[in-house]
Design an enzyme around this catalytic site. Structure first.
Site, mmCIF file in Angstrom:
data_model
loop_
_atom_site.group_PDB
_atom_site.id
_atom_site.type_symbol
_atom_site.label_atom_id
_atom_site.label_comp_id
_atom_site.label_asym_id
_atom_site.label_seq_id
_atom_site.Cartn_x
_atom_site.Cartn_y
_atom_site.Cartn_z
ATOM 1 N N LYS A 50 28.756 16.192 33.066
ATOM 2 C CA LYS A 50 27.924 15.327 33.903
ATOM 3 C C LYS A 50 26.607 16.020 34.246
ATOM 4 O O LYS A 50 26.575 17.234 34.456
ATOM 5 C CB LYS A 50 28.656 14.962 35.201
ATOM 6 C CG LYS A 50 29.649 13.820 35.088
ATOM 7 C CD LYS A 50 30.203 13.474 36.461
ATOM 8 C CE LYS A 50 31.185 12.319 36.392
ATOM 9 N NZ LYS A 50 30.534 11.056 35.999
ATOM 10 N N GLU A 144 38.623 17.350 32.998
ATOM 11 C CA GLU A 144 39.381 16.112 32.776
ATOM 12 C C GLU A 144 39.538 15.878 31.284
ATOM 13 O O GLU A 144 38.572 15.982 30.523
ATOM 14 C CB GLU A 144 38.671 14.913 33.401
ATOM 15 C CG GLU A 144 39.463 13.624 33.204
ATOM 16 C CD GLU A 144 38.690 12.374 33.604
ATOM 17 O OE1 GLU A 144 39.243 11.549 34.346
ATOM 18 O OE2 GLU A 144 37.540 12.221 33.158
ATOM 19 N N HIS A 160 33.320 -1.060 28.104
ATOM 20 C CA HIS A 160 32.269 -0.328 28.810
ATOM 21 C C HIS A 160 30.903 -0.962 28.563
ATOM 22 O O HIS A 160 30.103 -1.124 29.499
ATOM 23 C CB HIS A 160 32.269 1.128 28.333
ATOM 24 C CG HIS A 160 31.256 1.990 29.013
ATOM 25 N ND1 HIS A 160 31.422 2.483 30.289
ATOM 26 C CD2 HIS A 160 30.040 2.447 28.591
ATOM 27 C CE1 HIS A 160 30.364 3.203 30.631
ATOM 28 N NE2 HIS A 160 29.512 3.193 29.612
#
Length: 235
Positions: A50, A144, A160
Site C-alpha cells: 500500500k 496478508e 472490483h
C-alpha cells in the site's frame, strides 16, 4: 504532517522487507513443485504494498489515531500477496505449507470459500506475522495472503471493476447477476476438481499396470533360463 510522512516511509520499508521474505518462501515452494513434483498447484502470484497515501486515507476512513502504532495495530493489509491456484484443494494445501513454516505466526484466518461474502466473493485470507531482521532490531511484520482459484480470481477482478465503475453503488439487477456468476464459478471449480481427481486416478491405474508388466517381464526373464537349463539337463 511532513515529518509523519517521512517516518511512515521508513516504517513502510519494514513491510517491504517482510513482503520480500514471504515472496521468497513462496517462490521456493513454486520452484520445488516445478522441478521435483509432477504438478505445480501455484498458477501465479502477485504482491503489492500500500502507498502511504492509501494508508492515510484508510486511517481517516476508520477514524483512527494518526500514529505508527495505530497503523501497526489496526491496518493488517499494508503488505499483501495474492496466490492463484488451479483447484480448491490446492488452496488449503498451500495454506497448510505456509503455516507450517517455523518463523511464521498466524494472526488471523478468514475462509470465504466455506463462508462466501453476501456478494458472492470467495477466497482464503491469511494474516501472517514474519520477523524482519534489521541492523539494530527485529520487527514483526504483518503480511496478508489471499489464496483463490482462477475462477474466483476472475470473478473478483470483474466485481472490483464494476464496483468502482458505479462508485460502490451497484444496481440491484447487476448485483444479482454477480451473485449468479459467483455460483457458476463455484460450480466450475467443483467440476474441474472432479475431472482432476478422475485424471489422477486414471494415471495411478496406468502406473500400477506398467509396474505389473515390468514385474511380469522380470519374472519371465528369471524363469526362461531355468527352463532352458532343465531341458538341456534332461537331454
Amino acid at each position: 504532517m511532513k515529518l509523519f510522512r517521512n517516518e511512515l516511509t521508513r516504517f513502510m520499508m519494514t513491510y517491504k522487507f517482510g513482503l520480500d521474505e514471504i515472496n521468497t518462501k513462496l517462490k521456493i515452494l513454486k520452484e520445488e513443485f516445478q522441478h521435483i513434483h509432477d504438478y505445480n498447484p501455484i498458477e501465479h502470484m502477485k504482491s503489492r504494498l500500500k502507498s502511504p497515501e492509501s494508508i492515510l486515507n484508510k486511517i481517516y476512513r476508520k477514524d483512527l489515531e494518526l500514529s505508527l502504532d495505530s497503523i501497526r495495530d489496526n491496518i493488517h493489509d499494508i503488505a499483501g500477496i495474492r496466490i492463484v491456484c488451479s483447484f480448491v484443494s490446492d488452496i488449503y494445501k498451500i495454506s497448510e505449507m505456509i503455516q507450517k513454516q517455523e518463523d511464521i505466526a498466524v494472526v488471523d484466518c478468514k475462509d470465504y470459500i466455506q463462508n462466501p461474502k453476501p456478494n458472492g466473493y470467495q477466497s482464503l485470507h491469511l494474516i501472517l506475522t514474519i520477523p524482519v531482521f534489521l541492523s539494530d532490531r527485529v520487527e514483526a511484520v504483518n503480511v496478508e495472503i489471499q489464496i483463490r482459484t482462477v475462477a474466483m480470481d476472475f470473478w473478483a477482478s470483474l466485481e472490483h471493476k464494476i464496483y468502482y465503475k458505479y462508485e460502490k453503488d451497484i444496481p440491484q439487477d447487476l448485483s444479482s447477476e454477480l451473485k449468479d456468476a459467483a455460483k457458476v464459478a463455484t460450480e466450475l471449480d467443483y467440476r474441474m476438481e472432479k475431472l482432476h481427481k478422475q485424471m489422477k486416478e486414471i494415471k495411478e491405474e496406468e502406473m500400477m499396470k506398467d509396474n505389473e508388466n515390468l514385474l511380469e517381464l522380470d519374472d519371465n526373464k528369471f524363469h526362461l533360463p531355468l527352463s532352458l537349463l532343465e531341458s538341456f539337463l534332461k537331454k
